[in-house]
Design a protein around this motif. Sequence first.
Motif, PDB file in Angstrom:
ATOM      1  N   SER A 114      -0.217  -8.477   6.417  1.00 51.26           N
ATOM      2  CA  SER A 114      -0.877  -9.149   5.307  1.00 51.26           C
ATOM      3  C   SER A 114      -2.315  -8.667   5.161  1.00 51.26           C
ATOM      4  O   SER A 114      -2.786  -8.405   4.056  1.00 51.26           O
ATOM      5  CB  SER A 114      -0.851 -10.668   5.506  1.00 51.26           C
ATOM      6  OG  SER A 114      -1.553 -11.318   4.465  1.00 51.26           O
ATOM      7  N   MET A 115      -3.011  -8.530   6.300  1.00 51.38           N
ATOM      8  CA  MET A 115      -4.388  -8.019   6.260  1.00 51.38           C
ATOM      9  C   MET A 115      -4.409  -6.596   5.707  1.00 51.38           C
ATOM     10  O   MET A 115      -5.268  -6.243   4.872  1.00 51.38           O
ATOM     11  CB  MET A 115      -5.001  -8.052   7.659  1.00 51.38           C
ATOM     12  CG  MET A 115      -5.201  -9.441   8.228  1.00 51.38           C
ATOM     13  SD  MET A 115      -6.476 -10.403   7.371  1.00 51.38           S
ATOM     14  CE  MET A 115      -7.963  -9.737   8.119  1.00 51.38           C
ATOM     15  N   LEU A 116      -3.461  -5.773   6.136  1.00 48.75           N
ATOM     16  CA  LEU A 116      -3.404  -4.394   5.673  1.00 48.75           C
ATOM     17  C   LEU A 116      -3.177  -4.330   4.165  1.00 48.75           C
ATOM     18  O   LEU A 116      -3.838  -3.551   3.458  1.00 48.75           O
ATOM     19  CB  LEU A 116      -2.281  -3.667   6.418  1.00 48.75           C
ATOM     20  CG  LEU A 116      -2.357  -2.152   6.555  1.00 48.75           C
ATOM     21  CD1 LEU A 116      -3.638  -1.725   7.237  1.00 48.75           C
ATOM     22  CD2 LEU A 116      -1.139  -1.633   7.317  1.00 48.75           C
ATOM     23  N   GLU A 117      -2.273  -5.147   3.664  1.00 47.19           N
ATOM     24  CA  GLU A 117      -2.003  -5.166   2.224  1.00 47.19           C
ATOM     25  C   GLU A 117      -3.221  -5.617   1.427  1.00 47.19           C
ATOM     26  O   GLU A 117      -3.396  -5.232   0.268  1.00 47.19           O
ATOM     27  CB  GLU A 117      -0.816  -6.090   1.929  1.00 47.19           C
ATOM     28  CG  GLU A 117       0.532  -5.532   2.375  1.00 47.19           C
ATOM     29  CD  GLU A 117       0.918  -4.272   1.604  1.00 47.19           C
ATOM     30  OE1 GLU A 117       0.486  -4.110   0.444  1.00 47.19           O
ATOM     31  OE2 GLU A 117       1.637  -3.436   2.185  1.00 47.19           O
ATOM     32  N   GLN A 118      -4.069  -6.422   2.065  1.00 44.17           N
ATOM     33  CA  GLN A 118      -5.278  -6.907   1.383  1.00 44.17           C
ATOM     34  C   GLN A 118      -6.488  -6.001   1.613  1.00 44.17           C
ATOM     35  O   GLN A 118      -7.602  -6.321   1.199  1.00 44.17           O
ATOM     36  CB  GLN A 118      -5.618  -8.320   1.864  1.00 44.17           C
ATOM     37  CG  GLN A 118      -4.557  -9.358   1.490  1.00 44.17           C
ATOM     38  CD  GLN A 118      -4.909 -10.716   2.067  1.00 44.17           C
ATOM     39  OE1 GLN A 118      -5.711 -11.455   1.489  1.00 44.17           O
ATOM     40  NE2 GLN A 118      -4.325 -11.039   3.209  1.00 44.17           N
ATOM     41  N   GLY A 119      -6.260  -4.869   2.272  1.00 47.31           N
ATOM     42  CA  GLY A 119      -7.334  -3.897   2.436  1.00 47.31           C
ATOM     43  C   GLY A 119      -8.239  -4.148   3.625  1.00 47.31           C
ATOM     44  O   GLY A 119      -9.415  -3.766   3.590  1.00 47.31           O
ATOM     45  N   LEU A 159     -12.752 -12.751   5.637  1.00 45.14           N
ATOM     46  CA  LEU A 159     -12.363 -14.143   5.866  1.00 45.14           C
ATOM     47  C   LEU A 159     -11.398 -14.627   4.789  1.00 45.14           C
ATOM     48  O   LEU A 159     -10.457 -15.377   5.079  1.00 45.14           O
ATOM     49  CB  LEU A 159     -13.603 -15.035   5.915  1.00 45.14           C
ATOM     50  CG  LEU A 159     -14.486 -14.839   7.164  1.00 45.14           C
ATOM     51  CD1 LEU A 159     -15.823 -15.559   6.990  1.00 45.14           C
ATOM     52  CD2 LEU A 159     -13.768 -15.347   8.412  1.00 45.14           C
ATOM     53  N   GLU A 160     -11.595 -14.198   3.553  1.00 43.86           N
ATOM     54  CA  GLU A 160     -10.657 -14.553   2.488  1.00 43.86           C
ATOM     55  C   GLU A 160      -9.269 -13.980   2.794  1.00 43.86           C
ATOM     56  O   GLU A 160      -8.239 -14.649   2.616  1.00 43.86           O
ATOM     57  CB  GLU A 160     -11.160 -14.017   1.143  1.00 43.86           C
ATOM     58  CG  GLU A 160     -12.351 -14.788   0.566  1.00 43.86           C
ATOM     59  CD  GLU A 160     -12.721 -14.298  -0.818  1.00 43.86           C
ATOM     60  OE1 GLU A 160     -11.858 -13.668  -1.486  1.00 43.86           O
ATOM     61  OE2 GLU A 160     -13.868 -14.541  -1.245  1.00 43.86           O
ATOM     62  N   ALA A 161      -9.251 -12.726   3.268  1.00 47.30           N
ATOM     63  CA  ALA A 161      -7.966 -12.107   3.624  1.00 47.30           C
ATOM     64  C   ALA A 161      -7.319 -12.833   4.797  1.00 47.30           C
ATOM     65  O   ALA A 161      -6.096 -13.050   4.819  1.00 47.30           O
ATOM     66  CB  ALA A 161      -8.188 -10.630   3.960  1.00 47.30           C
ATOM     67  N   MET A 162      -8.117 -13.231   5.776  1.00 47.65           N
ATOM     68  CA  MET A 162      -7.585 -13.953   6.932  1.00 47.65           C
ATOM     69  C   MET A 162      -7.021 -15.302   6.520  1.00 47.65           C
ATOM     70  O   MET A 162      -5.994 -15.746   7.049  1.00 47.65           O
ATOM     71  CB  MET A 162      -8.677 -14.130   7.983  1.00 47.65           C
ATOM     72  CG  MET A 162      -9.108 -12.840   8.653  1.00 47.65           C
ATOM     73  SD  MET A 162     -10.440 -13.066   9.851  1.00 47.65           S
ATOM     74  CE  MET A 162      -9.521 -13.746  11.240  1.00 47.65           C
ATOM     75  N   ASN A 163      -7.674 -15.937   5.593  1.00 42.01           N
ATOM     76  CA  ASN A 163      -7.184 -17.232   5.097  1.00 42.01           C
ATOM     77  C   ASN A 163      -5.789 -17.098   4.509  1.00 42.01           C
ATOM     78  O   ASN A 163      -4.899 -17.929   4.769  1.00 42.01           O
ATOM     79  CB  ASN A 163      -8.166 -17.803   4.065  1.00 42.01           C
ATOM     80  CG  ASN A 163      -7.840 -19.221   3.675  1.00 42.01           C
ATOM     81  OD1 ASN A 163      -7.627 -20.077   4.523  1.00 42.01           O
ATOM     82  ND2 ASN A 163      -7.783 -19.471   2.376  1.00 42.01           N
ATOM     83  N   MET A 171       0.841  -1.197   0.000  1.00 45.29           N
ATOM     84  CA  MET A 171       0.000   0.000   0.000  1.00 45.29           C
ATOM     85  C   MET A 171       0.878   1.250   0.000  1.00 45.29           C
ATOM     86  O   MET A 171       1.979   1.258   0.555  1.00 45.29           O
ATOM     87  CB  MET A 171      -0.940   0.014   1.211  1.00 45.29           C
ATOM     88  CG  MET A 171      -0.247  -0.055   2.566  1.00 45.29           C
ATOM     89  SD  MET A 171      -1.406  -0.183   3.947  1.00 45.29           S
ATOM     90  CE  MET A 171      -2.118   1.452   3.979  1.00 45.29           C
ATOM     91  N   LYS A 172       0.384   2.312  -0.622  1.00 43.03           N
ATOM     92  CA  LYS A 172       1.128   3.567  -0.679  1.00 43.03           C
ATOM     93  C   LYS A 172       1.105   4.235   0.694  1.00 43.03           C
ATOM     94  O   LYS A 172       0.078   4.258   1.370  1.00 43.03           O
ATOM     95  CB  LYS A 172       0.501   4.511  -1.705  1.00 43.03           C
ATOM     96  CG  LYS A 172       0.537   3.995  -3.138  1.00 43.03           C
ATOM     97  CD  LYS A 172      -0.105   5.009  -4.061  1.00 43.03           C
ATOM     98  CE  LYS A 172      -1.598   5.162  -3.758  1.00 43.03           C
ATOM     99  NZ  LYS A 172      -2.249   6.132  -4.675  1.00 43.03           N
ATOM    100  N   THR A 173       2.233   4.823   1.074  1.00 39.76           N
ATOM    101  CA  THR A 173       2.308   5.471   2.388  1.00 39.76           C
ATOM    102  C   THR A 173       3.062   6.797   2.346  1.00 39.76           C
ATOM    103  O   THR A 173       3.409   7.343   3.397  1.00 39.76           O
ATOM    104  CB  THR A 173       3.003   4.538   3.409  1.00 39.76           C
ATOM    105  OG1 THR A 173       4.332   4.252   2.946  1.00 39.76           O
ATOM    106  CG2 THR A 173       2.228   3.256   3.601  1.00 39.76           C
ATOM    107  N   ASP A 174       3.308   7.335   1.158  1.00 44.58           N
ATOM    108  CA  ASP A 174       4.159   8.523   1.035  1.00 44.58           C
ATOM    109  C   ASP A 174       3.663   9.687   1.885  1.00 44.58           C
ATOM    110  O   ASP A 174       4.424  10.255   2.681  1.00 44.58           O
ATOM    111  CB  ASP A 174       4.237   8.968  -0.434  1.00 44.58           C
ATOM    112  CG  ASP A 174       4.952   7.944  -1.313  1.00 44.58           C
ATOM    113  OD1 ASP A 174       5.568   7.025  -0.739  1.00 44.58           O
ATOM    114  OD2 ASP A 174       4.883   8.061  -2.540  1.00 44.58           O
TER     115      ASP A 174
END
Length: 427
Positions: A386-391, A417-421, A1-4
Amino acid sequence: MKTDLSQKLFAAAKKVIPGGVNSPVRAFRNVDGDPFFVRRAKGSRIEDVDGNKMIDYVGTWGPAILGHAPTSVIEAVHAAAKEGVSFGIPNPYEVEMANKVVDWVPSVEKVRMVNSGTEATMSAIRLARGFTGRDKVVKFDGCYHGHVDSLLVAAGSGALTHGEPDSAGIPNAFAAETIILPYNDAGKLEELFAKMGDQIAAVIVEAYPANAGLILPQPGFMQLMRDITKKHGALFIMDEVMTGFRVAKGGVQELEGLMPDLTAMGKVIGGGLPVGAFGGRADVMDFLAPDGPVYQAGTLSGNPLAMAAGLAQLRELDRQSGYQRLEELGARLEAGVRGILQEKGLGYKFNRVGSMYCLFFTEQEIINLDSVMTCEKEPFKKYFYSMLEQGVYVAPSPYETGFISMAHSNDDIDDTLEAMNVALGKI
């Protein structure tokens, strides 16, 4: 994710704000990172200043039970603001809110508004001491009641020792009036009251401890607190700042069938604006000034914007049968999480009550702070990023409760749940 832009803002913030944040958990220290900055929030989503959009399970740390910026709350705030943002004089919203609290919370006969959960617990403790004429207060390890000097304490070296300061700036004498016990240990509670029952003004407890994950009481433990305080003339204070109006209309005391002497409240009843309240038995509350000898005051207490926002939120919850819907969403998430854990052979623990939940990165049974502290930090960090990268945004600490809102949809839960998986598959 962008963080600039977030990185630039954080660098600027650190020059003028201690640690760059106005509340420590926001600093991302538990995940060895830097925070992002939010531009806007709507429904179940937040959007940061770099344009990243995320499903949010922090929910302003609890208040956003309808989701972010619900129309009914925004309209109520606009209408109230047109008439003035603060008076320092009684206003009609205060009376309506007091009536709503008394109507919804079984144990509350009178209530006073304040501006934060910390003010609520601080005032309840002072009132308990004034009413009983005693000084000692009992709290439980792992229960957080705001940054009150006499409550921001850690357990001493012995099982029944007085507390020790858990922060610089707290005199030992303040902490010494607080006794810390392990949560869910009925034997220690009974032993303490057998030795010192006539010195104890109050027992204070998070209704369901939710500042160290989400810890649930063992059968009979809450009732013991009620019974033993009544027997010894102490007051029983339930801190429902987190759980009040979140798990049920009447909070945990409705679910557990308990009648505490005093209750601290906050979060949901402000609709996202700063708020707190404490209430309880009329004879105890009448010890407050101006009727009684216990002084408590606040310039912005009962602020019309906060009262209007909170009332709109409570009305909307009632209108939409909110607690039933929140239970459905919570059950959907729980079933999915347990399925993922079983499929991956992970023994992590998962606790949930209604729309509050916590995934503990440990295989220990969760009964108190010691068991919570067995959570593994490194696996959580991998999961968090990982959750953060998946939104999907979850609290940046393995020791925090997650919150579901009415704005979350079934699809939001399924996407989560898909992101958690994926995230749990990386551990």
